[in-house]
Scaffold this motif. Structure first.
Motif, PDB file in Angstrom:
ATOM      1  N   LYS A 209      28.638  35.104 -22.828  1.00 61.63           N
ATOM      2  CA  LYS A 209      29.776  35.622 -23.592  1.00 61.63           C
ATOM      3  C   LYS A 209      31.014  34.840 -23.180  1.00 61.63           C
ATOM      4  O   LYS A 209      31.055  34.216 -22.120  1.00 61.63           O
ATOM      5  CB  LYS A 209      29.973  37.111 -23.342  1.00 61.63           C
ATOM      6  CG  LYS A 209      28.856  37.954 -23.914  1.00 61.63           C
ATOM      7  CD  LYS A 209      29.209  39.412 -23.880  1.00 61.63           C
ATOM      8  CE  LYS A 209      28.084  40.224 -24.513  1.00 61.63           C
ATOM      9  NZ  LYS A 209      28.382  41.642 -24.546  1.00 61.63           N
ATOM     10  N   SER A 210      32.044  34.895 -24.008  1.00 59.89           N
ATOM     11  CA  SER A 210      33.282  34.178 -23.758  1.00 59.89           C
ATOM     12  C   SER A 210      34.345  35.157 -23.253  1.00 59.89           C
ATOM     13  O   SER A 210      34.324  36.342 -23.604  1.00 59.89           O
ATOM     14  CB  SER A 210      33.763  33.516 -25.046  1.00 59.89           C
ATOM     15  OG  SER A 210      35.057  33.023 -24.907  1.00 59.89           O
TER      16      SER A 210
ATOM     17  N   ASP B  20      37.207  35.192 -24.314  1.00 60.38           N
ATOM     18  CA  ASP B  20      37.932  35.614 -25.524  1.00 60.38           C
ATOM     19  C   ASP B  20      37.389  36.905 -26.105  1.00 60.38           C
ATOM     20  O   ASP B  20      38.094  37.630 -26.806  1.00 60.38           O
ATOM     21  CB  ASP B  20      37.884  34.510 -26.575  1.00 60.38           C
ATOM     22  CG  ASP B  20      38.640  33.264 -26.159  1.00 60.38           C
ATOM     23  OD1 ASP B  20      39.512  33.383 -25.274  1.00 60.38           O
ATOM     24  OD2 ASP B  20      38.362  32.170 -26.701  1.00 60.38           O
TER      25      ASP B  20
ATOM     26  N   LEU C  84      29.875  36.596 -18.513  1.00 62.14           N
ATOM     27  CA  LEU C  84      29.853  35.141 -18.577  1.00 62.14           C
ATOM     28  C   LEU C  84      28.438  34.610 -18.334  1.00 62.14           C
ATOM     29  O   LEU C  84      28.027  33.622 -18.952  1.00 62.14           O
ATOM     30  CB  LEU C  84      30.842  34.537 -17.573  1.00 62.14           C
ATOM     31  CG  LEU C  84      32.324  34.796 -17.858  1.00 62.14           C
ATOM     32  CD1 LEU C  84      33.187  34.251 -16.734  1.00 62.14           C
ATOM     33  CD2 LEU C  84      32.744  34.205 -19.194  1.00 62.14           C
TER      34      LEU C  84
END
Length: 108
Positions: free
Chosen positions: A99-100, A102, A95
């Protein structure tokens, strides 16, 4: 009851006594629970029932349900996270790298 002079004991002796006392208490409580369970089962049997029939549930300890993993670390497939509780370090790092979550979903 015996009176003990605990002031003569050093720290190691006190810790050992504490550990042994805690184990003795736990063992005593377990024996008493077993005795109570056996008495309850005998009373139910004398009345023509099983204890399970009377309480409507199992007398066995139920296992705690475990949340299935929702996220997986692509670099180390053994690292998973259910999405509940504290985030593991690999999620925090991802994070922080923008980045996600998901990106780590097991089922998309």
């Amino acid at each position: 009851m015996n009176d003990f002079d605990l002031s003569d004991l050093d720290l190691n002796d006190l810790k050992k006594l504490h550990k042994e006392t805690a184990a003795a208490i736990q063992s005593y409580e377990a024996r008493r629970r077993q005795e109570a369970l056996a008495a309850a089962e005998a009373a139910a049997k004398a009345a023509g029932y099983s204890l399970k029939d009377l309480v409507g549930a199992s007398t066995e300890k139920s296992s705690k349900s475990i949340n299935p993993p929702k996220y997986r670390n692509p670099d180390d497939k053994t690292q998973t996270w259910s999405g509940r509780g504290r985030q593991p370090q690999w999620i925090k790092d991802a994070l922080a790298a923008n980045k996600s979550l998901d990106d780590f979903l097991i089922v998309k």
